[in-house]
Design a protein around this motif. Sequence first.
Motif, mmCIF file in Angstrom:
data_model
loop_
_atom_site.group_PDB
_atom_site.id
_atom_site.type_symbol
_atom_site.label_atom_id
_atom_site.label_comp_id
_atom_site.label_asym_id
_atom_site.label_seq_id
_atom_site.Cartn_x
_atom_site.Cartn_y
_atom_site.Cartn_z
ATOM 1 N N ASP A 150 -81.253 -6.450 90.931
ATOM 2 C CA ASP A 150 -81.948 -6.045 91.954
ATOM 3 C C ASP A 150 -83.565 -6.277 91.884
ATOM 4 N N LEU A 151 -84.093 -5.810 90.637
ATOM 5 C CA LEU A 151 -85.584 -5.909 90.230
ATOM 6 C C LEU A 151 -85.896 -7.381 90.120
ATOM 7 N N THR A 152 -84.939 -8.148 89.601
ATOM 8 C CA THR A 152 -85.436 -9.633 89.305
ATOM 9 C C THR A 152 -85.435 -10.129 90.637
ATOM 10 N N ASN A 153 -84.738 -10.009 91.584
ATOM 11 C CA ASN A 153 -84.576 -10.498 92.874
ATOM 12 C C ASN A 153 -85.945 -10.375 93.448
ATOM 13 N N THR A 154 -86.358 -9.103 93.720
ATOM 14 C CA THR A 154 -87.594 -8.715 94.519
ATOM 15 C C THR A 154 -88.803 -9.327 93.816
ATOM 16 N N VAL A 155 -88.669 -9.610 92.483
ATOM 17 C CA VAL A 155 -89.876 -9.892 91.949
ATOM 18 C C VAL A 155 -89.987 -11.538 92.271
ATOM 19 N N LEU A 156 -89.001 -12.197 91.831
ATOM 20 C CA LEU A 156 -88.999 -13.796 92.060
ATOM 21 C C LEU A 156 -88.919 -14.158 93.536
ATOM 22 N N ASN A 209 -91.210 -28.283 105.819
ATOM 23 C CA ASN A 209 -92.229 -29.049 105.750
ATOM 24 C C ASN A 209 -92.487 -29.669 104.071
ATOM 25 N N PRO A 210 -92.535 -31.219 104.400
ATOM 26 C CA PRO A 210 -92.450 -31.850 102.948
ATOM 27 C C PRO A 210 -93.502 -31.529 101.825
ATOM 28 N N ALA A 211 -94.738 -30.986 102.233
ATOM 29 C CA ALA A 211 -95.677 -30.679 101.459
ATOM 30 C C ALA A 211 -95.228 -29.241 100.559
ATOM 31 N N PHE A 212 -94.849 -28.389 101.488
ATOM 32 C CA PHE A 212 -94.242 -27.002 100.808
ATOM 33 C C PHE A 212 -92.986 -27.135 100.201
ATOM 34 N N ARG A 213 -92.191 -28.295 100.701
ATOM 35 C CA ARG A 213 -90.962 -28.317 99.734
ATOM 36 C C ARG A 213 -91.402 -28.770 98.484
ATOM 37 N N THR A 214 -92.453 -29.623 98.311
ATOM 38 C CA THR A 214 -92.791 -30.110 96.839
ATOM 39 C C THR A 214 -93.254 -28.933 96.196
ATOM 40 N N LEU A 255 -89.430 -23.579 91.609
ATOM 41 C CA LEU A 255 -87.988 -23.529 91.260
ATOM 42 C C LEU A 255 -87.893 -23.931 89.825
ATOM 43 N N MET A 256 -88.478 -25.104 89.521
ATOM 44 C CA MET A 256 -87.951 -25.678 88.169
ATOM 45 C C MET A 256 -88.671 -25.270 87.253
ATOM 46 N N LEU A 307 -79.836 -20.894 88.648
ATOM 47 C CA LEU A 307 -80.211 -20.597 90.055
ATOM 48 C C LEU A 307 -80.977 -21.848 90.672
ATOM 49 N N ALA A 308 -81.984 -22.507 89.830
ATOM 50 C CA ALA A 308 -82.750 -23.481 90.321
ATOM 51 C C ALA A 308 -81.924 -24.681 90.482
#
Length: 238
Positions: free
Chosen positions: A31-37, A161-166, A172-173, A193-194
């Motif tokens: 639960d904690l990790t979820n909220t942080v990430l 949005n392509p810029a946000f996607r990048t 993520l990675m 996950l990533a």
Amino acid sequence: MSRTPQGQRASLDKQPHEVAAMFDGVAARYDLTNTVLSFGRDRFWRRATRAALDLRPGDRVLDVGAGTGVSTEELAHSGAYAVGADLSLGMLYAGKRTRPQVPLLAGDALRLPFADASFDAVTISFALRNVNDTDAALRELARVTRPGGRLVICEFSTPVNPAFRTVYLSYLMRSLPAVARTVSSNPDAYVYLAESIRAWPDQAALAERVRAAGWRSVAWRNLTGGVVALHRAIRMDA
Ligand SMILES: C[S@@+](CC[C@H](N)C(=O)[O-])C[C@H]1O[C@@H](n2cnc3c(N)ncnc32)[C@H](O)[C@@H]1O
């Protein structure tokens, strides 16, 4: 299954025993990790899922892949009877400790321990991506839902949005696994996950698969620019 000094992670063929073992390792600080990430966005995504389900007091709703019950607990705020099912006993035990009031039971999304048409609504949050046969899981969700009942899938998706996607893919990675090393009890699960998010169908492709599995009126709404999508649908009449 890969094992490293950082923990263990399932491979992308998502064998159920590997997925369950990986989540067993994550459970203690899930639960904690979820909220942080997610920078706290997880709470907003859960509230939006509850709203999309349009639950009424007395409705029966099943939360598949409920994990620690964090998603199930949110559903109960509607006054509906919410029950969670999950494959990972570690996640279920963690949930029993932190949320003893939430009904949670062991169950596989591909063979749910419920009769046909048992629920007014079904939902699955951040779990469909982890099931090794997406289409069979969507059909199994339809089986346990009454005709006319509702489905809401809350899942990571493709930012529009392509810029946000990048920027997001780079987070993520690169950054997400690094941050996970500081908070999670199984950091390697966040590499999975990533990888699994990158390999997941986009909004339109998932909608098509939902339709093909026995659901009608399929639509989706993007949250946080498409980082998450909520797909909703109605169970076809028998
Ligand atoms: C990322 S967690 C999501 C937990 C919770 N729904 C939430 O929103 O935080 C994914 C969960 O799906 C479960 N899961 C994966 N495959 C499953 C399957 N075939 N049947 C039931 N649960 C499954 C995992 O054990 C894990 O607890």
